[in-house]
Design an enzyme around this catalytic site. Structure first.
Site, PDB file in Angstrom:
ATOM      1  CE1 TYR A  19       1.622  -4.271  -0.456  1.00 15.75           C
ATOM      2  CE2 TYR A  19       3.095  -2.747   0.678  1.00 15.75           C
ATOM      3  CZ  TYR A  19       2.898  -3.908  -0.045  1.00 15.75           C
ATOM      4  OH  TYR A  19       3.967  -4.706  -0.361  1.00 15.75           O
ATOM      5  CB  SER A  55       5.541  -5.708   2.638  1.00 13.98           C
ATOM      6  OG  SER A  55       6.063  -4.394   2.735  1.00 13.98           O
TER       7      SER A  55
END
Length: 279
Positions: free
Chosen positions: A146, A133
């Site tokens: 995350y 990501s």
């Protein structure tokens, strides 16, 4: 013989888009997910094998790999895509939720990779593609857990790439910026909240307003990510990172062009308006 890609987390979002993209280009696809009986878009395609796989269940991983090889023959590419994003103020996220985030995003990815490596080593070829990501490179508030999981995958992938080059196995990292997928629907539904942490209310509201403004920005699509994954799978290079999205590259360029603290100060200025005080 057709090439074969093994995909985790193929039930929605980037995983499903990639499965469809590769089949259109003539590949055989082993599309794995926790509940394949619920899948309809991929189920009638003769070039797709739907299999049950839970990245936190070693038996299901090994079974899916064995069944995929038996059906299509040797696997050429592994796409580690399964994952989710735990968001919220860190203090509001329980220890159990932190462990769950790492169990799925990091340890699950490692177990799938470990299970498929003997197959790649025996063939002296193969490509492992890990979807991380943008927040694995340039993080923001409210995604600490995350982001930590994605930073971990970045480090794991980079180190592993050096090891596996000795076996003629390539490791690639796909770094999407903001992509409109069901991923964010789950993240919003699972957003950690604790009403007792009222000290954060003003800051959290400010961040929600800021992030809402991102929706109007030009971003990449799921097909853009799938196309980049295809490039990584077929370009024959040892390129490690592939950035996807016009929103992400400028931030990476900023980080790479500035001294570390200068970059942090610039980012802090975006998230810490004068109303909250600067440091």
């Amino acid at each position: 013989m057709k090439k074969v890609i093994f995909i985790t987390g193929a039930s929605s979002g980037i995983g499903k888009a990639t499965a469809l993209f590769f089949t259109r280009l003539g590949w055989n696809v082993i599309a794995t997910m926790r509940n394949p009986e619920q899948e309809t878009d991929l189920s009638n395609n003769p070039n797709v094998l739907l299999l049950q796989l839970d990245v936190n269940n070693s038996h299901s991983i090994n079974t899916a790999i064995e069944q995929g090889i038996a059906h299509f023959g040797p696997i050429d590419v592994l796409l580690n895509n399964a994952g989710y994003g735990q968001q919220g103020i860190f203090e509001a996220i329980s220890a159990e939720k932190v462990r769950e985030q790492f169990d799925v995003n990091v340890f699950g990815l490692m177990e799938v990779t470990r299970a498929l490596l003997p197959h790649f080593r025996a063939r002296k070829q193969g490509t492992i593609i890990n979807v991380t990501s943008g927040v694995g490179r340039v993080t923001v508030p409210l995604v600490s857990v995350y982001a930590a999981s994605k930073f971990a995958i970045e480090g794991f992938s980079e180190s592993l790439a050096y090891e596996l080059e000795s076996q003629n196995i390539k490791v690639k990292i796909i770094e999407p910026g903001y992509i409109a997928t069901p991923f964010y629907e789950r993240a919003k539904a699972d957003f950690a909240f604790d009403p007792q942490l009222s000290d954060y209310n003003a800051f959290q509201q400010n961040m929600e307003n800021l992030f809402s403004s991102f929706a109007a920005m030009e971003t990449a699509t799921m097909d853009d990510v799938a196309n980049t994954i295809y490039t990584a799978a077929t370009d024959g290079s040892y390129q490690l990172r592939y950035v996807v999205g016009p929103d992400l590259q400028p931030l990476i360029d900023l980080r790479n062009s500035k001294a570390d603290q200068d970059y942090v100060n610039i980012m802090r200025s975006q998230f810490m308006p004068k109303a909250f005080g600067n440091h």
